[in-house]
Each structure stands twice: as structure tokens, then as C-alpha cells.
Design a protein around this motif. Structure first.
Motif, short mmCIF file in Angstrom:
data_model
loop_
_atom_site.label_atom_id
_atom_site.label_comp_id
_atom_site.label_asym_id
_atom_site.label_seq_id
_atom_site.Cartn_x
_atom_site.Cartn_y
_atom_site.Cartn_z
N ASN A 1 -28.50 -7.39 24.94
CA ASN A 1 -28.21 -8.83 24.89
C ASN A 1 -28.30 -9.35 23.46
OD1 ASN A 1 -27.65 -11.33 26.37
ND2 ASN A 1 -29.69 -11.93 25.69
N GLY A 2 -29.31 -8.91 22.73
CA GLY A 2 -29.46 -9.31 21.33
C GLY A 2 -28.30 -8.83 20.48
N ALA A 3 -27.87 -7.60 20.71
CA ALA A 3 -26.73 -7.06 19.95
C ALA A 3 -25.45 -7.84 20.25
CB ALA A 3 -26.54 -5.58 20.28
N VAL A 4 -25.26 -8.19 21.51
CA VAL A 4 -24.09 -9.00 21.88
C VAL A 4 -24.15 -10.34 21.18
CG1 VAL A 4 -22.99 -10.25 23.80
CG2 VAL A 4 -23.65 -7.86 24.08
N GLN A 5 -25.32 -10.95 21.16
CA GLN A 5 -25.46 -12.26 20.53
C GLN A 5 -25.23 -12.20 19.03
OE1 GLN A 5 -29.10 -14.15 21.82
NE2 GLN A 5 -28.27 -14.56 23.85
N VAL A 6 -25.76 -11.18 18.37
CA VAL A 6 -25.55 -11.05 16.92
C VAL A 6 -24.07 -10.78 16.63
CG1 VAL A 6 -26.05 -9.65 14.88
CG2 VAL A 6 -27.90 -10.35 16.39
N GLY A 7 -23.49 -9.82 17.33
CA GLY A 7 -22.10 -9.46 17.08
C GLY A 7 -21.13 -10.58 17.39
N ALA A 8 -21.23 -11.13 18.59
CA ALA A 8 -20.32 -12.21 18.98
C ALA A 8 -20.59 -13.48 18.16
CB ALA A 8 -20.45 -12.50 20.47
N GLY A 9 -21.85 -13.72 17.82
CA GLY A 9 -22.17 -14.88 16.98
C GLY A 9 -21.56 -14.76 15.60
N ALA A 10 -21.63 -13.57 15.01
CA ALA A 10 -21.03 -13.36 13.69
C ALA A 10 -19.51 -13.51 13.75
CB ALA A 10 -21.40 -11.96 13.17
N LEU A 11 -18.89 -12.96 14.79
CA LEU A 11 -17.44 -13.11 14.94
C LEU A 11 -17.04 -14.58 15.11
CD1 LEU A 11 -16.59 -10.09 17.29
CD2 LEU A 11 -15.90 -10.39 14.90
N LEU A 12 -17.80 -15.31 15.92
CA LEU A 12 -17.50 -16.73 16.12
C LEU A 12 -17.68 -17.50 14.83
CD1 LEU A 12 -16.69 -18.93 18.16
CD2 LEU A 12 -19.12 -19.29 18.59
N ALA A 13 -18.75 -17.23 14.11
CA ALA A 13 -19.00 -17.94 12.85
C ALA A 13 -17.89 -17.69 11.83
CB ALA A 13 -20.35 -17.51 12.26
N LEU A 14 -17.34 -16.48 11.83
CA LEU A 14 -16.28 -16.13 10.90
C LEU A 14 -14.89 -16.53 11.40
CD1 LEU A 14 -17.56 -12.57 9.93
CD2 LEU A 14 -17.62 -14.64 8.51
N GLY A 15 -14.82 -16.99 12.64
CA GLY A 15 -13.53 -17.38 13.21
C GLY A 15 -12.69 -16.20 13.63
N LYS A 16 -13.30 -15.04 13.81
CA LYS A 16 -12.59 -13.84 14.26
C LYS A 16 -12.77 -13.70 15.77
CE LYS A 16 -11.79 -12.69 10.00
NZ LYS A 16 -10.51 -13.00 9.43
N LEU A 17 -11.67 -13.55 16.49
CA LEU A 17 -11.70 -13.48 17.95
C LEU A 17 -12.57 -14.59 18.54
CD1 LEU A 17 -12.17 -9.62 18.28
CD2 LEU A 17 -10.03 -10.88 18.52
N PRO A 18 -12.33 -15.84 18.16
CA PRO A 18 -13.25 -16.91 18.56
C PRO A 18 -13.32 -17.15 20.06
CG PRO A 18 -11.27 -17.82 17.58
CD PRO A 18 -11.21 -16.34 17.37
N ARG A 19 -12.21 -17.00 20.77
CA ARG A 19 -12.25 -17.26 22.21
C ARG A 19 -13.02 -16.16 22.93
NH1 ARG A 19 -6.34 -18.68 24.03
NH2 ARG A 19 -7.45 -19.48 25.84
N LEU A 20 -12.78 -14.93 22.56
CA LEU A 20 -13.49 -13.81 23.17
C LEU A 20 -14.98 -13.83 22.82
CD1 LEU A 20 -13.29 -11.22 24.85
CD2 LEU A 20 -12.78 -10.00 22.73
N SER A 21 -15.29 -14.11 21.57
CA SER A 21 -16.70 -14.15 21.18
C SER A 21 -17.43 -15.31 21.85
CB SER A 21 -16.85 -14.19 19.65
OG SER A 21 -16.19 -15.30 19.11
N ALA A 22 -16.77 -16.44 22.03
CA ALA A 22 -17.39 -17.57 22.73
C ALA A 22 -17.68 -17.21 24.19
CB ALA A 22 -16.50 -18.81 22.65
N LEU A 23 -16.74 -16.49 24.81
CA LEU A 23 -16.98 -16.04 26.19
C LEU A 23 -18.14 -15.06 26.28
CD1 LEU A 23 -13.44 -15.52 27.79
CD2 LEU A 23 -15.23 -17.09 28.52
N ALA A 24 -18.23 -14.14 25.32
CA ALA A 24 -19.34 -13.18 25.31
C ALA A 24 -20.67 -13.90 25.14
CB ALA A 24 -19.13 -12.15 24.20
N LEU A 25 -20.70 -14.89 24.26
CA LEU A 25 -21.93 -15.65 24.05
C LEU A 25 -22.29 -16.45 25.30
CD1 LEU A 25 -21.40 -16.82 20.38
CD2 LEU A 25 -23.04 -15.13 21.20
#
Length: 170
Positions: A59-83
Motif C-alpha cells: 500500500n505504501g509503495a502504491v501511494q509513493v508511486g502513484a503520488g509521484a506520478l500524480l504530482a508530476l502530471g504523468k498518467l494523472p487519471r490512472l494514478s488518481a484511481l490508484a490513490l
């Protein structure tokens, strides 16, 4: 990308990166609270690890990875769903205000629960945000209408064609 998106995505992502790093560094501090929520999840999703501490790390790895992607604007819709998917069990495990022993703890946990619910709302908005472009559903609906119009037009033209030919011959 608009200025609002450039500012909002890192604002939402920051709490996940921080919390995810904490879960990766010290999962044992969260695993006791997570266990009552983790066990039903691992039974429903057998491909997840059964060990609660490992699940907290995942869960922590998902949050770090998807959070970094969302912050950078990379795959924002997918990363928001993962978060969003990671936030639901985290909130149920960490802020179960309904089972708090006293009024002060209950009030504090209810506030944290509602905060996470608000963040979930922001993540759901981010997950459906198309940055001004039409969504896939809108495009499909309008493409179907265009095909329908073209089909009707072709049918009319085909139906009128024999009449035109007869008039031209006569």
C-alpha cells in the motif's frame, strides 16, 4: 496543463507520498490497526499478500508511486484511481471513529475520516478530469451519432436512386 492542475495535483499527492514513505519505513506501526481491514481484503483478492505487514508495504509503495506520478502530471487519471483505491482501506483501518473508546478520540478520528473522505472526492475528480478534452464516452457517443446520420443519409440516397434512374431514362 492549466495552472490549477499544476498546483492541485502536487497538493493532493503530497500526503500520499509522505504517508507511503512512512508505511514503507515502518509498516509494523500500521499493521496492527490494518489487520482487521486487511484480512477480508486478502480473502476477497487472493493475489494480494496475506501478511498484513507486507500488505501495508505494498500500500505504501502504491501511494509513493502513484503520488509521484500524480504530482508530476504523468498518467494523472490512472494514478488518481490508484490513490483512491489505496485510500479507502487506509481510512477504514486508520480512522474507524465508530469504534473509538472515548469522545475525544472519536471526534479526532471522525475529523481524520472526513478529511480522507474529502481527499477521496478530490481524487475522484482528478480521475475523471480530461484536461478539457472530450472524454472517451463523449467521443464514442458522438461517433455513434455520426455513423447513424451517415447510415440514414446513405439509405435515403439509395432509396431515391432507382427513381432518379427511371426519370433519367424516360
Amino acid at each position: 496543463m492549466t495552472l490549477v492542475r499544476r498546483l492541485a495535483r502536487p497538493c493532493i499527492a503530497g500526503i500520499f507520498i509522505s504517508g507511503g514513505l512512512d508505511q514503507l519505513r515502518a509498516p509494523q506501526t500500521k499493521s496492527e490497526k490494518a489487520d482487521p481491514v486487511a484480512q477480508p481484503i486478502t480473502k476477497a483478492l487472493p493475489w494480494l499478500p496475506e501478511d498484513t505487514e507486507t500488505l501495508v508495504r505494498v500500500n505504501g509503495a502504491v501511494q509513493v508511486g502513484a503520488g509521484a506520478l500524480l504530482a508530476l502530471g504523468k498518467l494523472p487519471r490512472l494514478s488518481a484511481l490508484a490513490l483512491a483505491a489505496s485510500l479507502v482501506p487506509t481510512t477504514a483501518a486508520g480512522h474507524a471513529f465508530w469504534s473509538a473508546p472515548d469522545g475525544a478520540t472519536r471526534a479526532a478520528q471522525r475529523t481524520q475520516f472526513l478529511k480522507n473522505l474529502s481527499i477521496l472526492g478530490g481524487l475522484l475528480l482528478a480521475a475523471v478530469d480530461t484536461a478539457g478534452d472530450p472524454s472517451l464516452a463523449w467521443r464514442a457517443k458522438h461517433a455513434a451519432k455520426d455513423v447513424s446520420r451517415a447510415t440514414r443519409s446513405a439509405r435515403r440516397a439509395t432509396a431515391a436512386a432507382p427513381t432518379r434512374v427511371l426519370k433519367a431514362v424516360a
